[in-house]
Enzyme design. Sequence first.
Site, PDB file in Angstrom:
ATOM      1  N   ARG A  72       0.880  -1.170   0.000  1.00 27.80           N
ATOM      2  CA  ARG A  72       0.000   0.000   0.000  1.00 27.80           C
ATOM      3  C   ARG A  72       0.910   1.209   0.000  1.00 27.80           C
ATOM      4  NH1 ARG A  72      -5.404   0.242   2.992  1.00 27.80           N
ATOM      5  NH2 ARG A  72      -6.360   0.922   1.063  1.00 27.80           N
ATOM      6  N   ASP A 210      15.702 -18.779   6.267  1.00 32.06           N
ATOM      7  CA  ASP A 210      16.497 -18.516   7.458  1.00 32.06           C
ATOM      8  C   ASP A 210      17.823 -18.036   6.881  1.00 32.06           C
ATOM      9  OD1 ASP A 210      18.482 -18.737   9.430  1.00 32.06           O
ATOM     10  OD2 ASP A 210      17.271 -20.182  10.549  1.00 32.06           O
ATOM     11  N   HIS A 211      18.057 -16.731   6.923  1.00 37.24           N
ATOM     12  CA  HIS A 211      19.174 -16.200   6.133  1.00 37.24           C
ATOM     13  C   HIS A 211      20.519 -16.765   6.590  1.00 37.24           C
ATOM     14  CE1 HIS A 211      19.603 -13.288   9.420  1.00 37.24           C
ATOM     15  NE2 HIS A 211      20.812 -13.012   8.962  1.00 37.24           N
ATOM     16  N   HIS A 273      17.929 -19.488  13.759  1.00 37.57           N
ATOM     17  CA  HIS A 273      19.291 -19.513  13.225  1.00 37.57           C
ATOM     18  C   HIS A 273      20.190 -20.493  13.986  1.00 37.57           C
ATOM     19  CE1 HIS A 273      17.844 -16.063  11.172  1.00 37.57           C
ATOM     20  NE2 HIS A 273      18.101 -15.168  12.106  1.00 37.57           N
ATOM     21  N   LYS A 373      22.553  -9.477  21.983  1.00 38.44           N
ATOM     22  CA  LYS A 373      22.798  -8.176  21.362  1.00 38.44           C
ATOM     23  C   LYS A 373      23.669  -7.342  22.293  1.00 38.44           C
ATOM     24  CE  LYS A 373      18.800  -7.924  18.386  1.00 38.44           C
ATOM     25  NZ  LYS A 373      19.487  -8.072  17.091  1.00 38.44           N
ATOM     26  N   LYS A 378      31.039  -8.556  17.377  1.00 44.08           N
ATOM     27  CA  LYS A 378      30.177  -9.371  16.513  1.00 44.08           C
ATOM     28  C   LYS A 378      30.944 -10.645  16.237  1.00 44.08           C
ATOM     29  CE  LYS A 378      27.773  -9.209  12.036  1.00 44.08           C
ATOM     30  NZ  LYS A 378      26.385  -9.429  12.398  1.00 44.08           N
TER      31      LYS A 378
HETATM   32  C1  BG6 Z   1      17.714 -11.544  12.292  1.00 48.79           C
HETATM   33  C2  BG6 Z   1      17.258 -11.048  13.639  1.00 48.79           C
HETATM   34  O1  BG6 Z   1      17.038 -12.711  11.950  1.00 48.79           O
HETATM   35  O2  BG6 Z   1      19.110 -11.815  12.332  1.00 48.79           O
HETATM   36  C3  BG6 Z   1      18.028  -9.805  14.037  1.00 48.79           C
HETATM   37  O3  BG6 Z   1      15.870 -10.759  13.596  1.00 48.79           O
HETATM   38  C4  BG6 Z   1      19.510 -10.080  13.981  1.00 48.79           C
HETATM   39  O4  BG6 Z   1      17.651  -9.368  15.326  1.00 48.79           O
HETATM   40  C5  BG6 Z   1      19.897 -10.673  12.646  1.00 48.79           C
HETATM   41  O5  BG6 Z   1      20.184  -8.844  14.184  1.00 48.79           O
HETATM   42  C6  BG6 Z   1      21.334 -11.114  12.654  1.00 48.79           C
HETATM   43  O6  BG6 Z   1      21.723 -11.443  11.369  1.00 48.79           O
HETATM   44  P1  BG6 Z   1      23.242 -11.306  10.915  1.00 48.79           P
HETATM   45  O7  BG6 Z   1      23.260 -11.861   9.548  1.00 48.79           O
HETATM   46  O8  BG6 Z   1      23.588  -9.852  11.008  1.00 48.79           O
HETATM   47  O9  BG6 Z   1      24.008 -12.118  11.901  1.00 48.79           O
END
Ligand code: BG6
Length: 522
Positions: A72, A210-211, A273, A373, A378
Amino acid sequence: MTQTIAGSNGVPGGDVNPLRAGVASSRITDPCNIVFFGASGDLCKRMLMPAMYNLRLEDIMPANFGIVGLSRCPWDDAAFQAEMRKSIDEFSRSGAAKDPLWSDFAKHLSFVDGSFEDVAAFKDLRRQLEDNDAKLGTGGNRLFYLSTPPSLFGKIIDMLDEAGLGPNANKTGWTRIIIEKPFGTDLDSARALQAEVSKVFDERSVYRIDHYLGKEPVQDIMALRFANVIFEPLWNRRYVQSVQITAAETVGVEERGGYYDHAGALRDMIQNHVMNLLALVAMEPPVSPTADNIRDEKFKVLSALRPMDRTRIFQDTARGQYDAGSISGKPVPGYRQEPNVDPLSNTETYAAVKLYIDNWRWADVPFFLRSGKRLQRKNSEIAITFKSIPHRLFGEAGDSIDNNVLVMKIQPEEGVSLSFSAKVPGPKMHIRAVSMDFNYGTGFGVVSAPAYERLIGDAMRGDATLFTRWDAVQQAWVQVMPILEQWEAATDESFPNYPAGTQGPASSDRMLASEGAEWRKI
Ligand code: BG6
């Protein structure tokens, strides 16, 4: 006809990389239309559209494709094209969009302005798709991508069906659907969503994304295990002492406080994940590398997880919430001060869980999972700690002989590292841990493609290997439900219990200490 626009082999537009000579990298997808629901949203701008552009740039996607946005939003085709160009300019790994590729790409982009509740918008969409089939040669193949808030998934699927866009109504090509996470917010809602999905789409047409599974080092877990002879004989309870899986972030909740405050780290990261990583690292060798054989093995791992002992949830898990602190020297606010977060929130931004897999391979080996978090660094990795040597021969008094550790580094470093003991040069028999390191970037001379690129390309080719099947999603919910229920029922009075920029809450260290273990430093 497929037109070659640029060089390939890892770096968009780059020259052929000699380190990858002889390795076929382009996996041409089927001609098709891809429809993005929620096309004006952040995910589409930052990830999905740049991924589409790079798939075309890399020649993985053939020239006969159509991209349709539905949202939309008062855009017409030209406005959609202009907005998407801005997103690509800003977020694409290959830099700003360039002609002649961009002007050709833009011709394939069209937009339908409409509500997800209005069947008329879906009928407009259908006309657009039929038009594209005629003009662009997309052959009736359709990939729907749900990148909207999850509360709309069921509605969109109903509307697709009502407008004659379901797989059964498509007589000329295939129809598939990609569903973003989260798939449900608990076991019941996941089952309810699955009931809606399965009314219209059979499991073979459903691609639950699921990336993490699209990250190159995650895919390499299987290669490391099953394309080498030296690891698999050790990959079991006889040699492995424990396994740690970490997904640590430095970012806070950013603009997503509204969503996150109802989710928390267990739902947001562990249930999907991290559980997927666990399944890949613990599964048996599949009979063959087909999507279903691999997913069968992953499901078996999840179904062998020992159910949580409800009387021990607070010993076998740890939760945390970040307080104000500093990240890379910059002060950052606490979670409760983030926008759209309840100032008395009981939501965890850190979760750690101890699990056991009750099967012959893994009986009594603890798997420690954690994600949080605003941690110090990282760092996502899987670390396999092997048992100690049975009998000590070497080492001067005071030397400790460390256990061997194999680390699969997922991000930001991508690689594999094996630590082992070696003699320190000199007349004495001092022993120290040293390591052998492999890094993808230098090893293959490429920068890994972002996960979304790989995954969208796979869905267009009909390869579901890297997508989560319903049985696995359900099993992961079954596992985390007792934790969620107890955490939600008992306010954690210690929150906030770790300052931003640290290693996480002390309760998590205590959980490992009770097993005689220690977390690896993040
Ligand atoms: C997402 C979560 O699926 O994955 C986020 O909803 C998270 O909260 C993210 O920050 C982390 O993905 P990556 O690829 O940055 O580790």
